[in-house]
Design a protein around this motif. Structure first.
Motif, PDB file in Angstrom:
ATOM      1  N   LYS A 148       0.818  -1.189   0.030  1.00  0.00           N
ATOM      2  CA  LYS A 148       0.102  -0.037  -0.029  1.00  0.00           C
ATOM      3  C   LYS A 148       0.827   1.262   0.127  1.00  0.00           C
ATOM      4  N   LEU A 149       2.089   1.200   0.707  1.00  0.00           N
ATOM      5  CA  LEU A 149       2.921   2.197   0.655  1.00  0.00           C
ATOM      6  C   LEU A 149       3.875   2.418  -0.384  1.00  0.00           C
ATOM      7  N   LYS A 150       3.976   1.193  -0.994  1.00  0.00           N
ATOM      8  CA  LYS A 150       5.089   1.232  -2.373  1.00  0.00           C
ATOM      9  C   LYS A 150       4.346   0.411  -3.341  1.00  0.00           C
ATOM     10  N   PRO A 151       3.418   0.907  -3.924  1.00  0.00           N
ATOM     11  CA  PRO A 151       2.526   0.181  -4.986  1.00  0.00           C
ATOM     12  C   PRO A 151       3.414  -0.219  -5.898  1.00  0.00           C
ATOM     13  N   ALA A 152       4.733   0.555  -6.357  1.00  0.00           N
ATOM     14  CA  ALA A 152       5.586   0.183  -7.344  1.00  0.00           C
ATOM     15  C   ALA A 152       6.119  -0.995  -7.346  1.00  0.00           C
ATOM     16  N   LEU A 153       6.132  -1.650  -6.061  1.00  0.00           N
ATOM     17  CA  LEU A 153       6.932  -2.852  -5.876  1.00  0.00           C
ATOM     18  C   LEU A 153       6.014  -4.028  -6.191  1.00  0.00           C
TER      19      LEU A 153
END
Length: 178
Positions: A148-153
């Motif tokens: 949620k904090l780092k959707p690019a992952l």
């Protein structure tokens, strides 16, 4: 050559109740008697850990070397299906590195070794780990919140997320090995 991450949905609670103490004692004492008795008493529920076939009455000829790790490998099949590997294969190392960097955790796709520091259960001699159902739930929550904090992952971690969800959906743990 990269190691292959194999993961199996695993009935950790039943393992802890029925086999955990027996396996732990065998690892500590190098006495296989109770492990062999467990296998004999549960033969109808066990499988070849490599091929997944039902064990025959001549199962003992397949155990080499005859140590707690190898007997334990056969006994464990009461709690998982050896033909249902949902592991991450060779991509586990990349996922493991991302998780270490992003959340500082190295247990999310592995778990905890079983046994004693100088003699952890490890039939393949390349690492074996376990996760209880509460660890699976915690790891699913950790991974979900991180994404949620780092959707690019998401693209890189999606397979790990799918693997963990499979165990969480049926409220089971994991047996992870290489």
């Amino acid at each position: 050559m990269s190691m292959e991450h194999k993961a199996f949905v695993f009935d950790y609670d039943a393992f802890a109740d029925e086999l955990g103490n027996i396996l732990e004692n065998a690892l500590l004492t190098n006495n296989n008697e109770r492990l062999v008795n467990f296998i004999k008493q549960n033969l109808n529920f066990l499988k070849d850990p490599y091929e997944g076939e039902a064990l025959s009455t001549s199962w003992d000829t397949m155990v080499e070397p005859k140590d707690p790790h190898q007997y334990g490998d056969f006994a464990l099949t009461k709690f998982y299906d050896p033909q249902d590997d949902i592991g991450l294969g060779a991509m586990w190392e990349n996922i493991q590195n991302i998780l270490k960097i992003e959340c500082g955790k190295d247990f999310v796709i592995l778990g905890t070794p079983f046994g004693f520091k100088d003699n952890y259960f490890d039939p393949g001699k390349m690492g074996s780990y376990f996760q209880s159902k509460s660890q699976v739930k915690g790891n699913l929550q950790l991974l979900t919140e991180m994404l949620k904090l780092k959707p690019a992952l998401f693209g890189e971690l999606n397979e790990a997320l799918k693997m963990i969800r499979k165990a969480a959906e049926v409220e089971k743990g994991f047996y992870i090995t290489f």
